[in-house]
Design a protein around this motif. Structure first.
Motif, short mmCIF file in Angstrom:
data_model
loop_
_atom_site.label_atom_id
_atom_site.label_comp_id
_atom_site.label_asym_id
_atom_site.label_seq_id
_atom_site.Cartn_x
_atom_site.Cartn_y
_atom_site.Cartn_z
N ALA A 192 76.71 88.34 -92.48
CA ALA A 192 76.84 88.79 -91.08
C ALA A 192 75.53 88.54 -90.34
O ALA A 192 74.45 88.66 -90.92
N LEU A 193 75.64 88.18 -89.09
CA LEU A 193 74.43 88.04 -88.28
C LEU A 193 73.77 89.40 -88.15
O LEU A 193 74.45 90.43 -88.09
N ALA A 194 72.46 89.41 -88.10
CA ALA A 194 71.73 90.66 -87.92
C ALA A 194 72.13 91.28 -86.58
O ALA A 194 72.28 90.57 -85.59
N PHE A 195 72.31 92.58 -86.58
CA PHE A 195 72.74 93.27 -85.37
C PHE A 195 71.67 93.15 -84.31
O PHE A 195 70.51 93.48 -84.53
N GLY A 196 72.03 92.65 -83.14
CA GLY A 196 71.09 92.50 -82.04
C GLY A 196 71.48 93.34 -80.85
O GLY A 196 72.33 92.93 -80.07
N PRO A 197 70.89 94.52 -80.69
CA PRO A 197 71.28 95.39 -79.59
C PRO A 197 70.80 94.92 -78.22
O PRO A 197 71.29 95.40 -77.22
N ALA A 198 69.88 94.00 -78.16
CA ALA A 198 69.30 93.58 -76.87
C ALA A 198 69.71 92.15 -76.54
O ALA A 198 68.89 91.24 -76.48
N ASN A 199 71.00 91.93 -76.36
CA ASN A 199 71.52 90.61 -76.02
C ASN A 199 71.14 89.53 -77.03
O ASN A 199 70.96 88.38 -76.68
N GLY A 200 70.99 89.91 -78.29
CA GLY A 200 70.75 88.95 -79.35
C GLY A 200 69.33 88.43 -79.47
O GLY A 200 69.05 87.63 -80.33
N ASN A 201 68.39 88.89 -78.63
CA ASN A 201 67.03 88.38 -78.75
C ASN A 201 66.15 89.28 -79.60
O ASN A 201 64.96 89.02 -79.74
N ARG A 202 66.72 90.31 -80.19
CA ARG A 202 66.01 91.19 -81.11
C ARG A 202 66.97 91.58 -82.22
O ARG A 202 68.16 91.41 -82.11
N THR A 203 66.42 92.12 -83.30
CA THR A 203 67.24 92.51 -84.44
C THR A 203 66.97 93.96 -84.78
O THR A 203 65.82 94.39 -84.78
N TYR A 204 68.03 94.68 -85.09
CA TYR A 204 67.89 96.06 -85.54
C TYR A 204 67.39 96.04 -86.98
O TYR A 204 68.05 95.53 -87.88
N GLY A 205 66.19 96.57 -87.22
CA GLY A 205 65.55 96.51 -88.53
C GLY A 205 66.32 97.21 -89.62
O GLY A 205 66.25 96.82 -90.79
N GLY A 206 67.07 98.25 -89.28
CA GLY A 206 67.84 98.98 -90.29
C GLY A 206 68.87 98.10 -90.97
O GLY A 206 69.14 98.24 -92.16
N HIS A 207 69.45 97.17 -90.23
CA HIS A 207 70.45 96.26 -90.79
C HIS A 207 69.80 95.35 -91.83
O HIS A 207 70.27 95.21 -92.95
N VAL A 208 68.68 94.76 -91.46
CA VAL A 208 67.97 93.86 -92.37
C VAL A 208 67.45 94.63 -93.58
O VAL A 208 67.55 94.16 -94.73
N TYR A 209 66.93 95.83 -93.37
CA TYR A 209 66.43 96.66 -94.47
C TYR A 209 67.55 97.00 -95.45
O TYR A 209 67.38 96.93 -96.66
N MET A 210 68.71 97.36 -94.94
CA MET A 210 69.84 97.72 -95.81
C MET A 210 70.30 96.52 -96.62
O MET A 210 70.59 96.63 -97.81
#
Length: 64
Positions: A31-49
């Motif tokens: 899955a693509l990393a969750f990007g809450p800011a129009n895809g130009n950032r990544t939610y670190g919790g997703h990558v950490y998990m």
């Protein structure tokens, strides 16, 4: 229903953290990393998990 403004679609937690094993210690996200800011950032919790889940796949099961 149209997709949300940020392009993220809801998927199950299992699908969100799923990884493919490419080698003994190499994994690729399904899955693509969750990007809450129009895809130009990544939610670190997703990558950490995903990292924690992948690391757990490298440890042999121990019988007790």
């Amino acid at each position: 229903m149209p997709p949300p403004e940020n392009g993220n679609l809801p998927i199950s937690f299992v699908d969100l953290i799923a990884v493919d094993r490419l080698g003994p210690n190499t994994f690729k996200s399904n899955a693509l990393a969750f990007g809450p800011a129009n895809g130009n950032r990544t939610y670190g919790g997703h990558v950490y998990m995903q990292a924690a889940y992948a690391a757990a796949q490298t440890i042999a099961e121990v019988e007790v």
